[in-house]
Scaffold this motif. Structure first.
Motif, PDB file in Angstrom:
ATOM      1  N   GLY A  47       4.558  -1.962  -4.968  1.00 40.64           N
ATOM      2  CA  GLY A  47       3.189  -2.181  -5.428  1.00 40.64           C
ATOM      3  C   GLY A  47       3.119  -3.550  -6.103  1.00 40.64           C
ATOM      4  N   LEU A  91      -4.294   2.556  -7.451  1.00 47.43           N
ATOM      5  CA  LEU A  91      -3.374   1.535  -6.959  1.00 47.43           C
ATOM      6  C   LEU A  91      -3.760   0.137  -7.424  1.00 47.43           C
ATOM      7  CD1 LEU A  91      -1.163   0.358  -5.101  1.00 47.43           C
ATOM      8  CD2 LEU A  91      -2.785   0.509  -3.218  1.00 47.43           C
ATOM      9  N   GLY A 147      -4.329   9.524  -5.328  1.00 46.55           N
ATOM     10  CA  GLY A 147      -4.932   9.420  -4.012  1.00 46.55           C
ATOM     11  C   GLY A 147      -5.481  10.705  -3.458  1.00 46.55           C
ATOM     12  N   ASN A 182      -9.646   6.456   0.121  1.00 45.15           N
ATOM     13  CA  ASN A 182      -9.473   7.463   1.164  1.00 45.15           C
ATOM     14  C   ASN A 182     -10.760   7.640   1.961  1.00 45.15           C
ATOM     15  OD1 ASN A 182     -11.218   9.223  -0.257  1.00 45.15           O
ATOM     16  ND2 ASN A 182      -9.537  10.391  -1.164  1.00 45.15           N
ATOM     17  N   ARG A 209      -0.288   5.703  -0.353  1.00 43.17           N
ATOM     18  CA  ARG A 209      -1.344   6.450   0.336  1.00 43.17           C
ATOM     19  C   ARG A 209      -2.507   6.651  -0.608  1.00 43.17           C
ATOM     20  NH1 ARG A 209       2.481   5.422   2.922  1.00 43.17           N
ATOM     21  NH2 ARG A 209       4.166   6.752   3.002  1.00 43.17           N
ATOM     22  N   PRO A 237       0.776  -1.221   0.000  1.00 42.86           N
ATOM     23  CA  PRO A 237       0.000   0.000   0.000  1.00 42.86           C
ATOM     24  C   PRO A 237       0.810   1.274   0.000  1.00 42.86           C
ATOM     25  CG  PRO A 237       0.004  -0.989   2.158  1.00 42.86           C
ATOM     26  CD  PRO A 237       0.711  -1.942   1.266  1.00 42.86           C
ATOM     27  N   THR A 285       4.482   9.061  -2.263  1.00 41.17           N
ATOM     28  CA  THR A 285       5.113   8.279  -1.201  1.00 41.17           C
ATOM     29  C   THR A 285       6.432   8.887  -0.739  1.00 41.17           C
ATOM     30  OG1 THR A 285       4.106   6.278  -2.094  1.00 41.17           O
ATOM     31  CG2 THR A 285       5.883   5.980  -0.518  1.00 41.17           C
ATOM     32  N   GLY A 337       2.093   1.703  -6.737  1.00 40.74           N
ATOM     33  CA  GLY A 337       2.246   2.774  -5.775  1.00 40.74           C
ATOM     34  C   GLY A 337       2.787   4.035  -6.425  1.00 40.74           C
ATOM     35  N   GLY A 353      -6.411   1.401  -1.466  1.00 36.94           N
ATOM     36  CA  GLY A 353      -6.227   2.741  -1.992  1.00 36.94           C
ATOM     37  C   GLY A 353      -7.457   3.614  -1.889  1.00 36.94           C
ATOM     38  N   TYR A 402     -11.060   6.367  -4.635  1.00 38.28           N
ATOM     39  CA  TYR A 402      -9.973   5.409  -4.802  1.00 38.28           C
ATOM     40  C   TYR A 402      -8.849   5.977  -5.669  1.00 38.28           C
ATOM     41  CZ  TYR A 402     -12.913   1.611  -2.987  1.00 38.28           C
ATOM     42  OH  TYR A 402     -13.699   0.808  -2.190  1.00 38.28           O
ATOM     43  N   SER A 403      -7.621   5.739  -5.259  1.00 37.85           N
ATOM     44  CA  SER A 403      -6.492   5.947  -6.163  1.00 37.85           C
ATOM     45  C   SER A 403      -6.525   4.830  -7.210  1.00 37.85           C
ATOM     46  CB  SER A 403      -5.171   5.894  -5.389  1.00 37.85           C
ATOM     47  OG  SER A 403      -4.873   4.558  -5.009  1.00 37.85           O
TER      48      SER A 403
END
Length: 514
Positions: free
Chosen positions: A112, A377, A53, A369, A6, A4, A120, A115, A367, A374-375
């Motif tokens: 990932g 990811l 994200g 929030n 962020r 993961p 990050t 990611g 991913g 969603y991101s």
């Protein structure tokens, strides 16, 4: 399971525009353009895009220096380097030391796959302050990720539904629902990201890094790869052994395994981490609130998961904590020993009918929030893995393998076994059974393994050293817990890594830190 990192609505427009350009080939393309000669325009970083994200722009470094961002153009298709281009998002923090002591850029990939390095690196920037004294710290969103031609599949609402579904089907009806959901997701990826899907392989990202090296003005690539970043680094070293500078691989992927072997290894790794968590909790002076003995802790977790399979409990409103979400949340908490208290709290709450903490942990893995956005990811993770991995597993094959996975992990076995069908209906064929990382002629690469690592089990460390070839891989063992070693704060590990990256001092092979 992805490692993961962020969506804010305002950022969706920018992401959609970028993706539209990728899909229609509307980049600034020129038949005669030499991409190695491009000049990057470094500016203050914007707020993370939806696919990264969301959130706020990165805060200044502790010394007040700003993070800077730029976009590098790279070929969409490396087999047609004069064709369409895509933009790759980069971030950097300039060196904090004297100009005369600067070595160059140190490029990070945090894993990932999927990611965002752009989000990050600032989150962990303080951890690398020592390295910044002689390097510009640089990271990037690999192709298909974040702001770099992101893979787009389903929307937030569809993803909420997908992650609520049972990913460990027990009967024909559940199997049909799970496979239909997987097929719909993969179809959405093809519909929304058709042009980029064939070009997100690890070999493509490695070629991007060599272009990045040249654009940044470095004769050699100095590199810090974590988790999947070790696989990317190994592939780079294979393709460009003479261009490798000082490189560190931390939390090492086993490059000799096919997807099935990798999933089985993760089942063992996460089970071992759960065993360590249970032993740690019950060895404390105070009573462990989730079990009287280590075995009792694991038995109660198994009972909880069986109960959730029959009847979910309230999670983060309006969603419920399902068996799948709980398993995912437990796995997320095992990535770091720092998360173990949250796992204890989450289990204690779940036993009392409250699934919020475990669901929050599961959301982090996926991913998602706190705003329900969603991101990318998970889409990027699946797209890169399916482009890399040749095997396509059938339902019948998975069912035959379930006993072996359950023996490896009563908690995570089914979950990881069924995950092998993710690529079954993928639009793009996979490249091979496993990556080639042989790198004769490369400079030494420091390969750091953690004996308690759940996601990249320690056994892969020696396999990477052997695969890199004689005189290349230098093994360093950390006897600890969690995913990775450098960020554990262990002084022995950090001294060895810093000594190599900053001063070129290669530690003795098979050094052990504890």
């Amino acid at each position: 399971m992805p490692n993961p990192p962020r969506l804010r609505a305002a950022a969706l427009t920018a992401t959609a525009l970028l993706l539209a350009c990728v899909l229609t080939g509307c980049g600034d393309d020129s038949e005669d353009e030499d991409l190695t000669a491009q000049k990057l325009s470094w500016k203050d970083c914007p707020a993370p895009s939806a696919a990264e994200g969301g959130g706020n722009p990165p805060s200044p470094l502790p010394d007040g220096d700003p993070w800077q961002c730029a976009t590098m153009k790279a070929p969409l298709d490396w087999d047609e380097p004069k064709g369409d281009t895509i933009g790759l998002a980069l971030i950097r923090a300039g060196t904090s030391g004297p100009a005369g002591e600067r070595i160059g850029s140190l490029i990070f990939n945090f894993g990932g796959p999927g990611g965002s390095g752009v989000t990050t690196l600032p989150a962990f920037g303080a951890d690398y302050a020592r390295l910044r004294t002689r390097y510009d710290l640089v990271s990037f969103d690999p192709r298909g990720v974040g702001r770099s031609a992101p893979v787009e599949c389903e929307d937030d609402q569809q993803l909420d539904i997908r992650f609520q579904q049972d990913a460990t089907p027990d009967d024909a009806t559940e199997r049909t629902e799970y496979l239909d959901s997987t097929k719909e997701f993969n179809g959405a990826c093809e519909k929304n990201s058709e042009k980029v899907l064939p070009h997100v392989r690890t070999t493509d990202a490695a070629r991007d890094m060599d272009l990045m090296r040249q654009v940044l003005g470095d004769a050699k690539l100095h590199y810090f790869g974590i988790s999947y970043g070790t696989e990317l680094g190994g592939v780079y070293a294979h393709l460009f052994p003479k261009n490798v500078g000082r490189a560190v691989f931390d939390a090492v992927v086993d490059p000799t395994q096919n997807p099935e072997q990798g999933s089985l290894g993760q089942a063992r790794g996460f089970q071992r981490a759960l065993d360590n968590f249970a032993a740690d909790c019950t060895s404390q002076v105070e009573d462990c609130p989730v079990g009287d003995t280590a075995q009792d802790v694991k038995d109660r977790i198994a009972t909880l998961l069986r109960d959730l399979d029959r009847k979910p409990i309230p999670g983060i409103f309006p969603r419920q904590l399902t068996q799948t979400a709980a398993t995912n949340g437990i796995a997320q908490a095992l990535y770091s020993k720092d998360f173990w208290p949250y796992l204890t709290e989450g289990l204690e709450q779940a036993y009392n009918g409250d699934g919020r903490v475990l669901m929050a942990l599961s959301d982090a893995m996926n991913g998602r929030n706190e705003n329900g956005e969603y991101s990318n990811l998970v889409p990027a993770n699946i797209a890169i893995n399916c482009a890399d991995d040749k095997p396509r597993y059938t339902v019948g094959y998975v069912e035959r393998k379930l006993p072996e996975f359950r023996a490896a992990s009563p908690v995570f076995g089914d979950f990881l076994a069924w995950g092998m069908v993710s690529c079954t209906d993928w639009a793009v064929p996979g490249a091979g059974d496993h990556p080639d990382v042989s790198a004769p002629g490369s400079a030494p690469i420091l390969v750091v393994g953690n004996t308690g690592d759940p996601a990249t089990p320690y056994e892969g460390t020696r396999k990477m050293v052997d695969a890199l070839g004689e005189g290349v891989g230098v093994e360093l063992t950390y006897r600890g817990q969690g995913h990775g070693a450098y960020d554990s704060g262990n002084r022995c590990v950090q001294d060895a890594v810093n000594g190599y990256l900053l001063d070129g001092k290669v530690p003795p092979a098979r050094t052990v830190c504890s």
